[in-house]
Design an enzyme around this catalytic site. Sequence first.
Site, PDB file in Angstrom:
ATOM      1  N   GLU A  36       2.064 -20.804 -19.389  1.00 32.25           N
ATOM      2  CA  GLU A  36       1.727 -21.324 -20.585  1.00 32.25           C
ATOM      3  C   GLU A  36       0.169 -20.873 -20.729  1.00 32.25           C
ATOM      4  O   GLU A  36      -0.535 -20.173 -19.690  1.00 32.25           O
ATOM      5  CB  GLU A  36       1.655 -22.714 -19.621  1.00 32.25           C
ATOM      6  CG  GLU A  36       1.152 -24.154 -20.182  1.00 32.25           C
ATOM      7  CD  GLU A  36       0.752 -25.082 -19.655  1.00 32.25           C
ATOM      8  OE1 GLU A  36       1.007 -25.682 -18.922  1.00 32.25           O
ATOM      9  OE2 GLU A  36       0.284 -26.046 -20.715  1.00 32.25           O
ATOM     10  N   ARG A 261       7.555 -18.192  -5.212  1.00 32.06           N
ATOM     11  CA  ARG A 261       6.874 -17.773  -5.792  1.00 32.06           C
ATOM     12  C   ARG A 261       6.306 -16.559  -4.868  1.00 32.06           C
ATOM     13  O   ARG A 261       6.039 -17.150  -3.287  1.00 32.06           O
ATOM     14  CB  ARG A 261       5.989 -18.623  -6.205  1.00 32.06           C
ATOM     15  CG  ARG A 261       5.529 -19.765  -4.959  1.00 32.06           C
ATOM     16  CD  ARG A 261       4.850 -20.715  -5.372  1.00 32.06           C
ATOM     17  NE  ARG A 261       4.124 -21.320  -6.067  1.00 32.06           N
ATOM     18  CZ  ARG A 261       3.492 -21.155  -7.890  1.00 32.06           C
ATOM     19  NH1 ARG A 261       5.371 -21.304  -8.925  1.00 32.06           N
ATOM     20  NH2 ARG A 261       2.650 -20.647  -8.643  1.00 32.06           N
ATOM     21  N   LYS A 271      -3.137 -21.847 -12.374  1.00 32.84           N
ATOM     22  CA  LYS A 271      -4.553 -21.364 -12.439  1.00 32.84           C
ATOM     23  C   LYS A 271      -5.149 -22.765 -13.281  1.00 32.84           C
ATOM     24  O   LYS A 271      -7.060 -22.534 -12.692  1.00 32.84           O
ATOM     25  CB  LYS A 271      -4.306 -21.591 -14.355  1.00 32.84           C
ATOM     26  CG  LYS A 271      -2.926 -20.046 -14.131  1.00 32.84           C
ATOM     27  CD  LYS A 271      -2.257 -20.461 -16.116  1.00 32.84           C
ATOM     28  CE  LYS A 271      -0.921 -20.412 -15.705  1.00 32.84           C
ATOM     29  NZ  LYS A 271      -0.428 -20.515 -16.526  1.00 32.84           N
TER      30      LYS A 271
HETATM   31  P1  ATP Z   1      -0.200 -21.887 -12.662  1.00 35.73           P
HETATM   32  O1  ATP Z   1       0.347 -22.920 -11.040  1.00 35.73           O
HETATM   33  O2  ATP Z   1      -0.845 -20.895 -11.337  1.00 35.73           O
HETATM   34  O3  ATP Z   1      -0.662 -22.019 -13.268  1.00 35.73           O
HETATM   35  P2  ATP Z   1       2.167 -22.086 -13.757  1.00 35.73           P
HETATM   36  O4  ATP Z   1       3.641 -21.916 -12.851  1.00 35.73           O
HETATM   37  O5  ATP Z   1       2.612 -23.510 -14.554  1.00 35.73           O
HETATM   38  O6  ATP Z   1       1.389 -21.780 -12.338  1.00 35.73           O
HETATM   39  P3  ATP Z   1       3.419 -20.244 -15.662  1.00 35.73           P
HETATM   40  O7  ATP Z   1       2.510 -20.029 -16.661  1.00 35.73           O
HETATM   41  O8  ATP Z   1       4.145 -22.186 -16.275  1.00 35.73           O
HETATM   42  O9  ATP Z   1       2.140 -20.891 -14.229  1.00 35.73           O
HETATM   43  O10 ATP Z   1       4.178 -19.171 -15.155  1.00 35.73           O
HETATM   44  C1  ATP Z   1       4.606 -18.559 -15.885  1.00 35.73           C
HETATM   45  C2  ATP Z   1       5.868 -17.822 -14.936  1.00 35.73           C
HETATM   46  O11 ATP Z   1       4.975 -16.916 -14.123  1.00 35.73           O
HETATM   47  C3  ATP Z   1       6.749 -18.639 -14.574  1.00 35.73           C
HETATM   48  O12 ATP Z   1       8.322 -18.261 -14.443  1.00 35.73           O
HETATM   49  C4  ATP Z   1       6.366 -18.708 -13.211  1.00 35.73           C
HETATM   50  O13 ATP Z   1       7.769 -19.860 -12.589  1.00 35.73           O
HETATM   51  C5  ATP Z   1       5.577 -17.729 -12.604  1.00 35.73           C
HETATM   52  N1  ATP Z   1       4.897 -17.957 -11.617  1.00 35.73           N
HETATM   53  C6  ATP Z   1       4.209 -18.455 -11.076  1.00 35.73           C
HETATM   54  N2  ATP Z   1       3.148 -18.365 -10.382  1.00 35.73           N
HETATM   55  C7  ATP Z   1       4.125 -17.817  -9.468  1.00 35.73           C
HETATM   56  C8  ATP Z   1       3.940 -16.363  -8.981  1.00 35.73           C
HETATM   57  N3  ATP Z   1       2.508 -17.327  -7.662  1.00 35.73           N
HETATM   58  N4  ATP Z   1       4.960 -16.161  -8.415  1.00 35.73           N
HETATM   59  C9  ATP Z   1       5.624 -15.912  -8.915  1.00 35.73           C
HETATM   60  N5  ATP Z   1       6.164 -16.174 -10.053  1.00 35.73           N
HETATM   61  C10 ATP Z   1       5.218 -17.280 -10.651  1.00 35.73           C
HETATM   62 MG    MG Z   2       3.035 -24.253 -15.789  1.00 35.15          MG
END
Ligand code: ATP
Ligand code: MG
Length: 557
Positions: A36, A261, A271
């Site tokens: 995102e 994760r 983020k």
């Molecule tokens: P955040 O909470 O940091 O915003 P998010 O999962 O909302 O993380 P996205 O941009 O939606 O962020 O994530 C893109 C991809 O990265 C998704 O497939 C997510 O599952 C993966 N991802 C995000 N954080 C992690 C992590 N700590 N370890 C492994 N994969 C991750």
């Molecule tokens: Mg997300």
Amino acid sequence: MAEEEKKSLNFLEQIVEEDLQSGKHGGRVLTRFPPEPNGYLHIGHAKSICLNFGLAAKYGGQTNLRFDDTNPEKEETEYVDSIKADVRWLGFEWAGEELYASNYFESLYQFAVTLIKKGLAYVDDQTSEQIASQKGNPNFPGEDSPYRYRTVEENLDLFSRMRAGEFGDGAKVLRAKIDMAHPNMHMRDPLMYRIKHAPHHRTGDTWCIYPMYDFAHGQSDSIEEITHSVCTLEFDVHRPLYEWFIEKLGIYPSHQYEFARLNLTHTVMSKRKLLQLVNEGVVNGWDDPRMPTISALRRRGFTPASIRNFCEKIGVAKRDNLIDVGVLDYCVREDLNKLATRVMAVLDPIKVVITNYPTDEVEELQVENNPEDENSGSRTVPFSREIYIEKDDFMEVPMKKFFRLGPGLMVRLKGAYIIKCDDFVKDEFGNITELHCSYIPESRSGSDTSGINVKGTIHWVSIQHAVKAEVRVYDRLLILEDASQVGDDFKKFINPDSLTVIPEVFVEPSLKEAKVGTNYQFMRKGYFCLDPDATAEHLVFNRTVGLKDTWVKEKSK
Ligand code: ATP
Ligand code: MG
């Protein structure tokens, strides 16, 4: 395949191999990385990137980069650009152009219309509070909305008027009609669309209704014919819904798989939380070298290979765990040891006068760039009568086994001569301000005929040639090991010593040519790189990592 071989595969590789064997997806592998664009990527994303791109590459497949841009208010083009740059910097290239969930807004709208026509979706006029109050809980069934039994015609009419902008934000939503008593809360008539009169970074004002994550993600996978949709564990409860939409729409059967994760000690990795640190000025931007973002790690001197190796080393698990950030340090140290140019920089100087060295003489000594790399060559380093060494390389009353300088003791100057300390000068407060040494002319490195053996070698810089620089030393962002325990209170645990600025150090003159992106080992001091803040007049170096893991020792003090 032999059992033995199978064991060394991670569980996702096993699934892909089985699918390839059974001919599922026609022998194709197409994964995707779906960020995102609401912030900069962090090391957790790097794990997901290495996994998705690595899995596809291993089996001759490809990976789509798809921006999950269904939330108009939080997303910005700046983030899109940084994400593309970070993925490429890590060493991966996506299939074709980058994709956007917003490319599919029209298709998603038509999918919703299809579900309405099948009697599987309805427009609900209730507020989000009312809807929440009817959800029940895992032990109690929810209640049906009073709007659940609207006719298909009425739903079609209302949904098209939602799209046309007739209603205000929150006035109506579109919901899937599944089961308000379903044991999985995500299946209790989940929201598919909400009204948001907000401009979108790509579609502008075209839309005022936006699909929810659950009604965009799986369908986008399906439109792109993704074979293996890999995401983090928290989405396992969304999987039944992912499958329900695909089944009811009869579209391409992408499958979702979940892995644990990455969580790292002494930092936060969401983020939203990282944005708070940026907005509140706790750090100096997304690429502040204390942050766990890819851009911060790059600025701090981490190499793409070190991050890829880290992701490989920690493996792919099905259960959440917390990885010691020391493992990341280990990986960068290991890589930099192979490639960093060794240079000399004195961080805490004391002056040494070599009393028997001619006053005006300057020797250009050849010093090896990297003993670990025979192709790295050498450079010249000027030597003269007055040099700086580190203060702590001298002890007035040397401890046993102190193989550096003290009254009467000898040490080798790296790439130069053996010197002996004859005398020292103290100021009125008793501080040692200057050492007087003599050098052994026959002991020059490379042509040493002195026959003298000394145990210690220390680094130095010639005072008249030395260049001043600022050095920034970083430590853990949080004093707390496991930030998941404290939720939004994590800011109470910021390490007050996470940044130490040493305003004036002395580096050898070759570093005037230092470039951003080149890694150096300041001999005996750690790995460093030029910071983008540096100018020709004011050099600034970041310490990437020390030479040894001192954190464990610090903690046990
Ligand atoms: P955040 O909470 O940091 O915003 P998010 O999962 O909302 O993380 P996205 O941009 O939606 O962020 O994530 C893109 C991809 O990265 C998704 O497939 C997510 O599952 C993966 N991802 C995000 N954080 C992690 C992590 N700590 N370890 C492994 N994969 C991750
Ligand atoms: Mg997300």
